[in-house]
Design a protein around this motif. Structure first.
Motif, short mmCIF file in Angstrom:
data_model
loop_
_atom_site.label_atom_id
_atom_site.label_comp_id
_atom_site.label_asym_id
_atom_site.label_seq_id
_atom_site.Cartn_x
_atom_site.Cartn_y
_atom_site.Cartn_z
N LEU A 145 0.83 -1.21 0.00
CA LEU A 145 0.00 0.00 0.00
C LEU A 145 0.87 1.26 0.00
CD1 LEU A 145 -2.76 -1.14 2.52
CD2 LEU A 145 -3.09 -0.66 0.09
N LEU A 146 1.93 1.26 0.79
CA LEU A 146 2.86 2.40 0.78
C LEU A 146 3.52 2.53 -0.59
CD1 LEU A 146 4.53 1.89 4.28
CD2 LEU A 146 3.07 3.81 3.60
N HIS A 147 3.86 1.41 -1.21
CA HIS A 147 4.45 1.40 -2.55
C HIS A 147 3.48 2.01 -3.56
CE1 HIS A 147 7.15 0.16 -5.68
NE2 HIS A 147 6.33 -0.75 -6.19
N ALA A 148 2.20 1.65 -3.46
CA ALA A 148 1.18 2.20 -4.36
C ALA A 148 1.04 3.71 -4.17
CB ALA A 148 -0.15 1.50 -4.13
N GLN A 149 1.08 4.17 -2.94
CA GLN A 149 0.99 5.61 -2.69
C GLN A 149 2.12 6.37 -3.38
OE1 GLN A 149 0.80 6.45 1.49
NE2 GLN A 149 -1.18 5.46 1.81
N GLU A 150 3.30 5.77 -3.41
CA GLU A 150 4.45 6.45 -4.00
C GLU A 150 4.42 6.38 -5.53
OE1 GLU A 150 6.62 8.26 -2.42
OE2 GLU A 150 5.73 7.79 -0.47
N LEU A 151 4.00 5.25 -6.08
CA LEU A 151 4.09 5.04 -7.53
C LEU A 151 2.96 5.70 -8.30
CD1 LEU A 151 6.44 3.10 -7.06
CD2 LEU A 151 5.33 1.49 -8.60
N ILE A 152 1.77 5.70 -7.74
CA ILE A 152 0.60 6.17 -8.50
C ILE A 152 0.56 7.69 -8.54
CG2 ILE A 152 -1.92 6.30 -8.48
CD1 ILE A 152 -1.92 3.43 -7.38
N GLU A 153 0.56 8.23 -9.75
CA GLU A 153 0.37 9.67 -9.95
C GLU A 153 -1.12 9.92 -10.18
OE1 GLU A 153 2.83 10.92 -13.15
OE2 GLU A 153 4.68 10.19 -12.23
N GLY A 154 -1.67 10.78 -9.37
CA GLY A 154 -3.11 11.01 -9.39
C GLY A 154 -3.64 10.88 -7.99
N SER A 155 -4.49 9.90 -7.79
CA SER A 155 -5.08 9.68 -6.47
C SER A 155 -5.63 8.27 -6.40
CB SER A 155 -6.21 10.70 -6.24
OG SER A 155 -6.93 10.39 -5.07
N MET A 156 -5.38 7.57 -5.29
CA MET A 156 -5.93 6.23 -5.14
C MET A 156 -6.13 5.89 -3.67
SD MET A 156 -7.17 3.82 -6.91
CE MET A 156 -6.55 4.21 -8.55
N THR A 157 -7.38 5.78 -3.27
CA THR A 157 -7.75 5.32 -1.93
C THR A 157 -8.20 3.86 -2.06
OG1 THR A 157 -8.34 7.50 -1.09
CG2 THR A 157 -9.39 5.62 -0.05
N ILE A 158 -7.76 3.03 -1.11
CA ILE A 158 -7.84 1.58 -1.30
C ILE A 158 -8.43 0.90 -0.06
CG2 ILE A 158 -6.50 -0.50 -1.81
CD1 ILE A 158 -4.27 1.50 -2.84
N LEU A 159 -9.36 -0.04 -0.30
CA LEU A 159 -9.81 -0.98 0.73
C LEU A 159 -9.39 -2.38 0.31
CD1 LEU A 159 -13.48 0.03 1.72
CD2 LEU A 159 -11.32 0.77 2.74
N ILE A 160 -8.80 -3.15 1.24
CA ILE A 160 -8.43 -4.53 0.98
C ILE A 160 -9.03 -5.41 2.07
CG2 ILE A 160 -6.52 -6.18 0.91
CD1 ILE A 160 -4.81 -4.10 -0.38
#
Length: 495
Positions: A145-160
């Motif tokens: 999840l931390l990796h996704a926050q760094e890589l994704i340009e834009g915005s992404m909120t996630i439920l797993i």
């Protein structure tokens, strides 16, 4: 936009999940889905909700799904939640946001031996599946999840959803909200803070930007602390948010009242001296961006249903001009007008669902508040509809500044190009193809000559008697949060 809801409980959670997800139906247009985890493992159901409400599509599923934990999603585009099997174990995932560097992330995935993705209609890859592929590049879900926050340009909120509970990760800059509710033996995770109130939950906490938690029936475990910088979407209060919701402690309905009040103060020429000027007489009003310098004398103030209504109430309360409903929205069968993918269908719905009240329109001067002007098509047709119904004047007061830049973060507008915006078409007509960022900044300045001439052109083109937008500084005041915590990119073009 899209929305989500999650529940983890010591008892069966399906009914709470069903109603909590349904309460997010105003945020999405195409797909609804639920995934649960119980003794039998994971179960999932996804339906198309373009032409039917969420509840009618999922009533049978509620009888079949069983589990103590679950997540639900309302989505604009991709079907979700998705079920994923990986070296991190099996999990379900739902997201809200937008990925701007999708091509780079897909290419990177192929280069790192990610063999394939499921392809959706039109050749697109499901953004939620792409997000899952980023998360599974790491050795734990938290790291992923931390990796996704760094890589994704834009915005992404996630439920797993996992066997041990629900991981909730708010996007890096907190552009969308994540709130936690609790009751005996259960916790829930929600986009909208109102969605769990009628289910017996009460407010527990709100995640900060980039914060990650694990939610179980026994409590909340912090996995990553909030980041310092926040840029929550201002348009949540203007349009998307449900009136009973609140974000960062600011209620949507109350904000819209303040917005209307400040619009009225500007019209009365007393925005900067409001404490001293509360005569609320019609002759206090001044025209702005209209074909005439005469004072205006509206007979009634009205809001375009539904999001414009609260703004109009605030305006009416401040100005002393009566609030009325000169048209009523027929809600039993017509959905929100942004739902269909086809623009002509959206325009048809916007027209067909509004029924005029002749007694409140004929020979009247109307001051109408809409949440925004995007393409201008719908509000122009609404104005023409009012004239055809006998209105003498139609004064327009959008509840936000002119939209000059397409949203890069949340897909709140269906525009495929900035030229879908009426403002940008007019600017191109005036400036040609060589429109620089500095020129756009000048058009965004409400005190510039370019701004005034652009607004006048919009007024003439859409046949409004007068037009005056909410100023950005006034909008920020209406919300009541520090400007550095708000995303106002669609109006200012600045991060």
């Amino acid at each position: 936009m899209g929305g989500f809801f999650g529940v983890t409980s010591k008892e069966d959670c399906v009914m709470d999940l069903f109603f909590g997800t349904d309460y997010h139906s105003h945020l999405g247009t195409r797909r609804g889905g639920m995934a649960v985890y119980g003794k039998g493992g994971f179960q999932r159901s996804i339906h198309n909700i373009e032409n039917s409400p969420f509840r009618t599509k999922f009533e049978r599923d509620v009888e079949e799904l069983k589990g103590n934990s679950g997540i639900g999603s309302i989505s604009d585009n991709e079907p979700q939640p998705l079920l994923i099997q990986s070296h991190l174990g099996s999990f379900a995932i739902a997201t809200v946001g937008k990925i701007n560097n999708e091509d780079d992330l897909i290419r990177n995935a192929y280069e790192n031996n990610h063999i394939h993705f499921m392809e959706m209609s039109g050749g697109r890859i499901n953004a939620t599946e792409l997000t899952a592929s980023i998360i599974t590049q790491k050795q734990s879900i938290t790291e992923g999840l931390l990796h996704a926050q760094e890589l994704i340009e834009g915005s992404m909120t996630i439920l797993i959803l996992t066997p041990e509970g629900i991981y909730a990760s708010r996007d890096r800059y907190g552009r969308t909200p994540v709130v936690i509710g609790c009751k005996d033996n259960a916790f829930c995770v929600s986009f909208e803070s109102f969605a769990y109130i009628n289910l017996g939950y009460h407010d527990y906490s709100e995640l900060g930007p980039g914060e990650i938690v694990l939610v179980t029936p026994d409590g909340i475990q912090s996995l990553a602390k909030p980041r310092n910088k926040m840029k929550i979407c201002s348009f949540l209060w203007v349009y998307y948010g449900y009136p009973t919701s609140g974000y960062e402690g600011v209620n949507v309905e109350e904000m819209r009242y303040r917005c209307g009040r400040i619009l009225a103060q500007r019209d009365m020429g007393c925005k900067d001296c409001a404490a001293a000027c509360h005569s609320k007489q019609a002759n206090c009003f001044q025209a702005d961006s209209s074909a005439s310098d005469d004072t205006i004398h509206p007979d009634i103030v009205a809001g375009v249903p539904d999001s414009g209504i609260a703004h109009a109430i605030g305006y009416a309360n401040e100005s002393g001009i009566p609030f009325a409903r000169p048209f009523i929205k027929y809600t039993p069968t017509w959905p929100r007008s942004f739902m269909p993918q086809n623009q002509s269908q959206r325009n048809l719905i916007a027209k067909m669902k509004l029924i005029p009240v002749d007694a409140l329109i004929r020979n009247k001067s109307l001051l109408l508040i809409d949440d925004s002007i995007v393409r201008g098509t719908q509000l122009g047709e609404t104005t023409e509809f009012l004239y055809q119904s006998g209105a003498r004047e139609v004064h327009i007061r959008p509840a936000c500044p002119p939209l000059l830049f397409g949203c890069k973060y949340l897909n709140f507008s269906r525009s495929n190009s900035d030229l879908d915006l009426i403002t940008r078409r007019i600017i191109q007509e005036r400036e040609g193809d060589l429109v620089t960022q500095e020129i756009l900044y000048d058009y965004a300045d409400p005190d510039s000559q370019n701004y005034l001439e652009m607004v006048e052109t919009i007024r003439e083109r859409l046949n409004f008697t007068s037009l005056k937008y909410h100023r950005l500084d006034d909008l920020i005041q209406s919300i009541g949060l520090p400007s550095e915590k708000l995303c106002t990119f669609c109006w200012s073009g600045k991060e």
